[in-house]
Motif scaffolding. Structure first.
Motif, PDB file in Angstrom:
ATOM      1  N   ASP A   1      77.768  47.530  55.102  1.00 52.78           N
ATOM      2  CA  ASP A   1      78.153  48.482  54.050  1.00 52.78           C
ATOM      3  C   ASP A   1      76.935  49.293  53.591  1.00 52.78           C
ATOM      4  O   ASP A   1      76.978  50.532  53.536  1.00 52.78           O
ATOM      5  N   TYR A   2      75.834  48.617  53.316  1.00 56.81           N
ATOM      6  CA  TYR A   2      74.615  49.317  52.884  1.00 56.81           C
ATOM      7  C   TYR A   2      74.097  50.239  53.992  1.00 56.81           C
ATOM      8  O   TYR A   2      73.640  51.348  53.726  1.00 56.81           O
ATOM      9  N   ALA A   3      74.156  49.777  55.244  1.00 59.40           N
ATOM     10  CA  ALA A   3      73.607  50.579  56.345  1.00 59.40           C
ATOM     11  C   ALA A   3      74.354  51.908  56.468  1.00 59.40           C
ATOM     12  O   ALA A   3      73.736  52.966  56.620  1.00 59.40           O
ATOM     13  N   TYR A   4      75.688  51.871  56.394  1.00 64.04           N
ATOM     14  CA  TYR A   4      76.460  53.123  56.454  1.00 64.04           C
ATOM     15  C   TYR A   4      76.168  54.004  55.235  1.00 64.04           C
ATOM     16  O   TYR A   4      76.117  55.229  55.354  1.00 64.04           O
ATOM     17  N   ARG A   5      75.993  53.369  54.081  1.00 64.29           N
ATOM     18  CA  ARG A   5      75.677  54.158  52.879  1.00 64.29           C
ATOM     19  C   ARG A   5      74.317  54.835  53.013  1.00 64.29           C
ATOM     20  O   ARG A   5      74.128  55.985  52.626  1.00 64.29           O
ATOM     21  N   VAL A   6      73.357  54.102  53.567  1.00 65.32           N
ATOM     22  CA  VAL A   6      72.022  54.678  53.803  1.00 65.32           C
ATOM     23  C   VAL A   6      72.161  55.876  54.739  1.00 65.32           C
ATOM     24  O   VAL A   6      71.595  56.948  54.488  1.00 65.32           O
ATOM     25  N   ASN A   7      72.960  55.722  55.794  1.00 65.71           N
ATOM     26  CA  ASN A   7      73.128  56.831  56.748  1.00 65.71           C
ATOM     27  C   ASN A   7      73.786  58.035  56.084  1.00 65.71           C
ATOM     28  O   ASN A   7      73.320  59.168  56.252  1.00 65.71           O
TER      29      ASN A   7
ATOM     30  N   GLU B   1      70.760  57.292  43.903  1.00 62.72           N
ATOM     31  CA  GLU B   1      71.822  58.220  44.284  1.00 62.72           C
ATOM     32  C   GLU B   1      72.851  57.634  45.250  1.00 62.72           C
ATOM     33  O   GLU B   1      73.909  58.221  45.447  1.00 62.72           O
ATOM     34  N   ALA B   2      72.563  56.485  45.865  1.00 60.29           N
ATOM     35  CA  ALA B   2      73.544  55.898  46.783  1.00 60.29           C
ATOM     36  C   ALA B   2      73.829  54.436  46.432  1.00 60.29           C
ATOM     37  O   ALA B   2      74.573  53.762  47.153  1.00 60.29           O
ATOM     38  N   ASP B   3      73.235  53.971  45.332  1.00 60.11           N
ATOM     39  CA  ASP B   3      73.512  52.623  44.835  1.00 60.11           C
ATOM     40  C   ASP B   3      73.177  51.532  45.856  1.00 60.11           C
ATOM     41  O   ASP B   3      73.886  50.538  45.974  1.00 60.11           O
ATOM     42  N   VAL B   4      72.103  51.739  46.613  1.00 58.77           N
ATOM     43  CA  VAL B   4      71.638  50.734  47.571  1.00 58.77           C
ATOM     44  C   VAL B   4      70.410  50.044  46.973  1.00 58.77           C
ATOM     45  O   VAL B   4      69.393  50.696  46.742  1.00 58.77           O
TER      46      VAL B   4
END
Ligand code: UDP
Length: 237
Positions: free
Chosen positions: A154-160, A64-67
């Motif tokens: 970028d991934y860290a903000y997406r995870v948040n 759902e967040a493409d991480v």
């Protein structure tokens, strides 16, 4: 896949090799430590909660967040097959509400809502006490390349963004969390380690009750109950 020799034993997990060099098996323990290993204890059932919660959230983050993550397959209540990665030696911390070391360092009272999420890094080194480190220092000492650090941020903000909404849906404020990243044999940066009450601060939105490892760190009692409650809210079990 066959479980082979133990490669590593950390404070909360053991890691085993498998018969395929591209994979390993993580085994979650009930051991708890705080303050850089000075405080030690056991939280009965924690390994099961952390294993299942991490796997559930990593699956969702990919879908759902493409991480991308190291998750491959849950093998049992405590064991998971993961991609073998080289861990980037950084603790990546995102905060939405002031707490813990942020409150102490900057004199911002615990519970203050931050105007924007913050991203900070600590160098993973127990002997040095995991010192805070900035982007240019990370690149200067070669802890990560500029390209990898961009990807990590970028991934860290997406995870948040994803987790903040997810936890709001189960009436939890995601105060802050720590994640780690690894690099696969083919050079891909993936989310690794865990996402659990050991590594996140979870506060009930209504009562502001702490439902995370701060109950252990600060001797607040009902530690097992808090982990169990978070497992019920996330996994419905
Ligand atoms: N954290 C973690 N491992 C660490 C340090 C911090 O998982 O070695 C998590 C912690 O649970 C919290 C967030 O990172 O969710 C921010 O922690 P902080 O810097 O406030 O440190 P603390 O107050 O826990 O020492």
């Amino acid at each position: 896949m066959i479980k082979c020799e133990q490669m590593y034993e950390g404070k909360a997990k053991k890691v085993f090799a498998t018969d395929d060099e591209n994979y390993c098996i993580v085994s979650y323990k009930d051991n708890a430590t705080a303050f850089n290993g000075v405080k030690k204890g056991t939280i009965v059932g924690k390994g099961v909660v952390n294993n299942k919660m991490t796997n559930y959230l990593m699956r969702k983050l990919t879908a759902e967040a493409d991480v991308p993550t190291h998750f491959v397959e849950e093998l049992s209540d405590r064991e998971t097959l993961v991609k073998r990665v080289k861990i980037v030696p950084l603790e990546v911390i995102i905060r939405n509400i002031a707490a813990g070391s942020f409150s102490k360092r900057f004199g911002v009272p615990e519970g203050t809502e931050l105007k924007c999420p913050t991203l900070e890094y600590c160098l993973k080194d127990d002997h040095l006490g995991d010192p805070m480190i900035n982007d240019s220092q990370i690149i200067a000492i070669g802890a990560a390349t500029p390209e990898d650090l961009d990807t990590i941020a970028d991934y860290a903000y997406r995870v948040n963004d994803y987790l903040k909404d997810f936890f709001a849906g189960v009436n939890i404020d995601l105060v802050d969390f720590k994640i780690e990243f690894g690099k696969t044999a083919d050079g891909q940066i993936v989310l690794a380690d865990e996402i659990s009450p050991d590594t996140c601060r979870f506060w009930d939105k209504t009562t502001h009750e702490k439902l995370d490892k701060d109950r252990f760190r600060r001797d607040l009692g009902n530690v097992e109950e808090a982990y169990g409650e978070m497992m019920r809210r996330v996994l419905g079990e």
